[in-house]
Design a protein around this motif. Structure first.
Motif, PDB file in Angstrom:
ATOM      1  N   PRO A  35      -9.765-103.796 -39.240  1.00  0.00           N
ATOM      2  CA  PRO A  35     -10.188-104.762 -40.260  1.00  0.00           C
ATOM      3  C   PRO A  35     -11.279-104.256 -41.200  1.00  0.00           C
ATOM      4  O   PRO A  35     -11.500-104.845 -42.269  1.00  0.00           O
TER       5      PRO A  35
ATOM      6  N   LEU B 189      -9.591-116.456 -38.496  1.00  0.00           N
ATOM      7  CA  LEU B 189      -8.705-116.502 -39.666  1.00  0.00           C
ATOM      8  C   LEU B 189      -7.618-115.439 -39.586  1.00  0.00           C
ATOM      9  O   LEU B 189      -6.477-115.672 -39.977  1.00  0.00           O
ATOM     10  N   TRP B 190      -7.980-114.257 -39.141  1.00  0.00           N
ATOM     11  CA  TRP B 190      -6.993-113.183 -39.085  1.00  0.00           C
ATOM     12  C   TRP B 190      -6.210-113.301 -37.776  1.00  0.00           C
ATOM     13  O   TRP B 190      -6.400-112.527 -36.833  1.00  0.00           O
TER      14      TRP B 190
ATOM     15  N   MET C 242     -15.362-121.050 -37.390  1.00  0.00           N
ATOM     16  CA  MET C 242     -15.910-119.772 -37.825  1.00  0.00           C
ATOM     17  C   MET C 242     -17.328-119.984 -38.340  1.00  0.00           C
ATOM     18  O   MET C 242     -17.526-120.674 -39.343  1.00  0.00           O
TER      19      MET C 242
ATOM     20  N   ALA D 241     -16.973-110.050 -43.313  1.00  0.00           N
ATOM     21  CA  ALA D 241     -17.463-109.965 -41.933  1.00  0.00           C
ATOM     22  C   ALA D 241     -18.374-108.758 -41.792  1.00  0.00           C
ATOM     23  O   ALA D 241     -18.089-107.676 -42.329  1.00  0.00           O
TER      24      ALA D 241
ATOM     25  N   MET E 114     -14.227-113.313 -37.334  1.00  0.00           N
ATOM     26  CA  MET E 114     -13.172-113.257 -38.342  1.00  0.00           C
ATOM     27  C   MET E 114     -11.790-113.391 -37.715  1.00  0.00           C
ATOM     28  O   MET E 114     -10.808-113.683 -38.400  1.00  0.00           O
TER      29      MET E 114
ATOM     30  N   ALA F 283      -5.545-106.801 -38.122  1.00  0.00           N
ATOM     31  CA  ALA F 283      -6.585-107.127 -37.151  1.00  0.00           C
ATOM     32  C   ALA F 283      -7.013-105.909 -36.347  1.00  0.00           C
ATOM     33  O   ALA F 283      -8.141-105.863 -35.844  1.00  0.00           O
TER      34      ALA F 283
ATOM     35  N   THR G 170     -13.626-107.258 -45.546  1.00  0.00           N
ATOM     36  CA  THR G 170     -13.317-108.348 -46.472  1.00  0.00           C
ATOM     37  C   THR G 170     -12.278-109.257 -45.839  1.00  0.00           C
ATOM     38  O   THR G 170     -11.147-108.835 -45.576  1.00  0.00           O
ATOM     39  N   VAL G 171     -12.653-110.507 -45.571  1.00  0.00           N
ATOM     40  CA  VAL G 171     -11.767-111.450 -44.881  1.00  0.00           C
ATOM     41  C   VAL G 171     -10.811-112.103 -45.864  1.00  0.00           C
ATOM     42  O   VAL G 171      -9.595-112.145 -45.653  1.00  0.00           O
TER      43      VAL G 171
ATOM     44  N   THR H 105      -6.073-113.216 -50.034  1.00  0.00           N
ATOM     45  CA  THR H 105      -6.663-111.884 -50.129  1.00  0.00           C
ATOM     46  C   THR H 105      -6.261-111.289 -51.471  1.00  0.00           C
ATOM     47  O   THR H 105      -5.124-111.493 -51.939  1.00  0.00           O
TER      48      THR H 105
ATOM     49  N   LEU I 177      -2.254-109.006 -42.209  1.00  0.00           N
ATOM     50  CA  LEU I 177      -3.665-108.978 -41.835  1.00  0.00           C
ATOM     51  C   LEU I 177      -3.835-107.933 -40.732  1.00  0.00           C
ATOM     52  O   LEU I 177      -3.343-108.104 -39.626  1.00  0.00           O
TER      53      LEU I 177
ATOM     54  N   THR J  16     -19.702-113.699 -42.196  1.00  0.00           N
ATOM     55  CA  THR J  16     -19.439-114.039 -40.808  1.00  0.00           C
ATOM     56  C   THR J  16     -19.505-112.772 -39.970  1.00  0.00           C
ATOM     57  O   THR J  16     -19.879-111.696 -40.485  1.00  0.00           O
TER      58      THR J  16
END
Length: 917
Positions: free
Chosen positions: A524, A510-511, A283, A251, A507, A521, A105-106, A386, A519, A502
């Motif tokens: 994820p 954004l992250w 993206m 994602a 992703m 990364a 979940t982005v 988020t 976030l 995506t």
């Protein structure tokens, strides 16, 4: 044999009654056994078709479940990471794993577009200048929440509007003091040629605008009827309603997703996510073909007073006019409904063709042409959000979560007004803040394709899964009513499905550090959906394969694994706090994954079918035994006479068995025909084997039921055989009243009384079972989607089984009372001779029926409650009230069954009976 036929001819009534009772019993068993078998076959087929969802195992970083092992759909959808790419690849490589499809979940991004409302029909044709007001009222939560948005104003004039471009700058100039560049403006050219500046935007202090405050969301626009005007932004008189659409991005791995659910075959335009992600901050996304959040506004159009346009024509700014416009009640002239679906085509267009963010060499201050607010919105993602799992109690979001700050140089930040509602989820804002010296470059979305969620394979309809990315979630109120669906308030009660998909690689756009901390990364992925190789079903071997695969994944990764195959959605009551804009506090049915439902429901339907069939079978046996035994008992005097005439015991025994065999054989044939005919309206598919067994079963039951009475008749002495056989009841005192005498009479034939009470108890037990299932469990005792559909459901055949069981019990009670009255006819005649009227005799017989009902009713109700409790988790509160009603029904059935025997009392030949004594 001639003696047997003679008995049939001269005792047609008893022969017909016995034949009918036996025929109904065997037909009932053939029908209900066939229906039970058909129900089991259908249940097994339904379980087999719905046993395997689109994935078999659900891998999560968060092992949270409730005490029964259920998994919340909401917590799975809101999972925000915790699984590394390395753990995912290890799962892919395990033996027996066919597909391992990850979901990360982005976050939520916002895209705002202007839906234009044509207000031309609402203009006054006679006014030279006028002002229209559009006031949207947004509704959500199935209409329970409502909030009125800021007004949009349209100034309409007959004079020409001229657009005057501003100064062109390069962006490298330095302006100080009053030496500022001139911005683009609109001039109204009056009839006398006077030029007046009009329609300057409403101004707000930088950094103090609350995007969720209605009065900070007001907008203005001007339009001229003069076709020579250069200041019109549109050819028609339009008012823009801004619709801000929140879109959740998730994602995935494109290859694994395509193998799992065929996402690549659900495209309606564009291409799939197979190509490498574009370099830089773009993206790529796949966009759903329809909006997945519920948005609707009712826009009321008012025409303000006739002098409202004078201030604008005089050059007064809207900042100084808007308070008066707000106070003007105006004249309602129309209503328009704007929905999220109206805005979504523009959203797709913008995603497919994002604006070029390359700074131009030069630009005009204020724009090169007349624009609307909606046309000034930017494509780059300056902020995303988020949201976590829903909490039972509301809480205040963190300050500044909307993304505005004191140094924000773009105060206009449109957000859906629904976000001002009560927050039930933790929300974190991630504004774009470049590092010192970093070139400004927020992420930009580019839609490479559009997919239809309805075309994605989501598995069997009764096997809904929590990590389903494509079905619409909902919360149904426990008290009934329209369900709550995802709204534009992503901190609200219902979590939305992803609107944009995506890749795991993309992703990272954004992250990244520019969008703040929090976030993960490095880990994820929130969930991994695993499908095993080969076929799986509800058999023991398949269940062992699932268990072993889940254990292996846990050992290799340390992650929690839920077995989804064989599971189904269960509705769990959840409390929702009241909203800030009208939604009351609610108890809703929250969907959770209940593992192992398939095994439970098959066992449950087998138990139910077995229990009901057993009740009917036992009742049929008792009815046949009573009917056959009664036929022999009523002929006790005749058999005694034959014994006096020299008939040997074996001949008497053969006579009784021959008569019973004839009745049983005829009843078997009649029952076979009755079952075949009744199967059509009852929609029961008869099992041939059960139908073939009807006649032999009836013959066997009749013979078995006749053995004991026949032996009793052949072994008794002729002198005692002509008198009724009653048990001696030792009483210390004479019975008082009619009730006491009825109780004593019931105890004189305890076996017969017990037989009648037991037959009635079985019918009451079946009635209690179905009534409790219906009233307490809403037709099912499992509470899951699969269980509600196939198991422990109250079906028509179950009601027929119960009705037949009660009918046979009533027949048995009536027959017991009939035989009692016949054998004690002389006693009733004597009571009549000593002064008892018909009313007292009827009451005596009725009280004896009440004794049977009082014994059988409570016994059957208790058995029914115990059976209902064994089918589910305990009993509902209404169960005891239902059982009480069923017990009273048993008493009523006994009373009704006594009607025919009691009528015989009125026709007793008193004189003859007393003479015989």
């Amino acid at each position: 044999m001639s003696m047997v036929w003679a008995q049939v001819r001269f005792r047609r009534g008893r022969f017909a009654a016995t034949l009918l009772a036996v025929a109904i019993a065997v037909a009932s068993f053939a029908l209900l056994a066939s229906a039970s078998r058909g129900s089991q076959v259908r249940a097994q087929g339904t379980v087999g078709r719905n046993f395997r969802p689109v994935y078999d195992l659900l891998v999560r970083a968060d092992p949270a479940t409730d005490a029964t092992g259920r998994v919340s759909f909401d917590s799975v959808l809101s999972a925000g990471g915790g699984i590394t790419l390395g753990q995912w690849r290890r799962i892919q490589a395990l033996p027996g794993v066919s597909v391992a499809a990850p979901v990360a979940t982005v976050g939520y991004v916002m895209r705002t577009v202007a839906v234009s409302v044509d207000v031309g029909p609402y203009l006054s044709p006679d006014a030279r200048s006028q002002v229209l007001r559009a006031r949207p009222t947004w509704t959500w939560d199935a209409g329970a929440s409502r909030l009125t948005d800021g007004s949009s104003y349209l100034y309409v004039t007959d004079d020409r509007l001229e657009f005057v471009p501003g100064d062109r700058i390069t962006g490298r100039e330095v302006f100080e003091g009053d030496n500022q560049p001139r911005a683009s403006s609109l001039l109204e050219i009056g009839p006398d040629g006077r030029r007046t500046g009009v329609c300057a935007d409403l101004t707000h202090d930088v950094g103090t605008v609350d995007p969720l405050r209605p009065d900070a969301r007001q907008a203005v626009k001007c339009w001229s009827r003069d076709p020579a005007s250069t200041g019109n932004a549109s050819d028609h008189a339009l008012i823009d309603v801004l619709v801000s659409v929140p879109m959740l991005i998730a994602a995935i791995d494109p290859e694994q997703e395509a193998r799992l659910d065929g996402l690549d075959t659900a495209l309606v335009s564009g291409s799939y996510l197979g190509s490498p992600a574009p370099a830089g901050t773009v993206m790529p996304v796949l966009a759903a073909s329809r909006p997945l959040v519920e948005q609707q506004a009712t826009v009321r159009i008012d025409r303000l007073g006739p002098t409202a346009g004078n201030g604008v024509a005089a050059g007064v700014s809207f900042d100084n006019l808007v308070d008066g416009y707000e106070a003007d009640p105006g004249t309602p002239v129309g209503t328009v409904t704007v929905r999220g679906a109206d805005a979504y085509p523009q959203v797709l267009q913008q995603l497919a063709h994002p604006a070029d963010t390359t700074p131009p060499a030069t630009s005009i201050v204020g724009g090169e042409r007349p624009t609307t607010i909606g046309q000034r919105l930017e494509d780059p993602i300056r902020i995303f959000w988020t949201a976590g799992a829903r909490r039972p109690t509301p809480f205040a979001p963190d300050p500044g979560w909307t993304g505005l700050s004191a140094n924000d140089d773009q105060p206009f930040n449109p957000l859906p007004l629904e976000l001002s509602d009560t927050s039930l989820r933790p929300v974190a804002a991630h504004p774009y803040v470049p590092a010192p010296g970093e070139q400004y470059g927020p992420t930009q979305l580019r839609a490479v394709g559009v997919y239809d969620p309805a075309k994605v394979a989501v598995g069997p309809p009764l096997a809904a899964m929590p990590a389903d990315l494509y079905s619409d979630p909902a919360l149904a109120p426990a008290g009934g009513g329209d369900p709550l669906r995802p709204s534009a308030n992503f901190a609200g009660p219902v979590a939305a499905r992803p609107q944009l998909l995506t890749t795991l690689d993309a992703m990272a756009a954004l992250w990244r550090p520019a969008y703040g901390a929090g976030l993960s990364a490095a880990a994820p992925i929130g969930t991994i959906r695993v499908r095993l190789a080969g076929a799986l079903g509800p058999d023991e071997l398949s269940r062992e394969r699932l268990r072993a695969a889940a254990e292996l994944i846990n050992q290799q990764t340390g992650l929690h694994v839920d077995i989804a195959a064989g599971g189904s959605a269960a509705a769990v009551p959840a409390e929702l706090a009241a909203g800030a804009h009208g939604r009351p506090a609610l108890t809703v049915r929250d969907p959770w994954l209940q593992p192992g439902v398939a095994t439970v429901v098959v066992a449950a339907i087998d138990r139910k079918s077995l229990l009901l069939a057993g009740l009917v079978l036992v009742t049929c046996v008792l009815a046949v035994a009573n009917a056959t035994g009664a036929a022999v008992r009523t002929r006790a005097s005749e058999l005694a006479v034959l014994a006096c005439l020299g008939w040997p015991r074996r001949r008497l025994f053969g006579l009784v068995l021959g008569e019973s065999a004839l009745v049983g054989l005829a009843a078997g044939v009649a029952g076979t025909a009755l079952a075949a005919v009744a199967a059509v309206p009852l929609s029961v598919r008869i099992v041939p084997w059960y139908l073939m067994l009807a006649a032999p079963a009836a013959l066997a039951l009749a013979l078995l039921a006749a053995v004991v009475p026949a032996l009793r008749a052949t072994r008794a002495a002729p002198v005692t055989a002509v008198r009724p056989s009653f048990a001696r009841v030792r009483a210390r005192r004479v019975p008082r009243g009619i009730g006491g005498l009825a109780w004593t009479n019931a105890l004189r034939a305890p076996g017969r009384t017990a037989l009648g009470a037991l037959s009635l108890a079985l019918g009451v037990a079946a009635l209690t079972l179905l009534a409790v299932v219906t009233a307490g469990f809403r037709g099912s005792v499992t509470g899951t989607l699969l269980g509600d559909a196939i198991t422990v459901q109250v079906r028509a055949t179950d009601y027929v089984a119960t009705a037949i069981t009660i009918l046979l019990g009533a027949v048995t009670v009536g027959d017991v009372l009939y035989v009692n009255i016949r054998e004690r006819a002389a006693e009733f005649a004597l009571l009549g001779a000593v002064g008892w009227d018909d009313g007292r005799l009827v009451r005596l017989a009725g009280y004896e029926a009440a004794v049977l009902g009082a014994a059988g009713g409570p016994l059957g109700a208790g058995v029914g409650l115990a059976v209902a409790a064994s089918l589910g988790a305990g009993l509902p509160s209404v169960g005891y009230a239902v059982a009480t009603g069923a017990a009273l029904t048993g008493l009523l059935v006994a009373a009704v069954a006594a009607v025919v025997p009691v009528r015989r009392l009125r026709n007793l030949p008193t004189t003859r009976l007393l003479a015989e004594e």
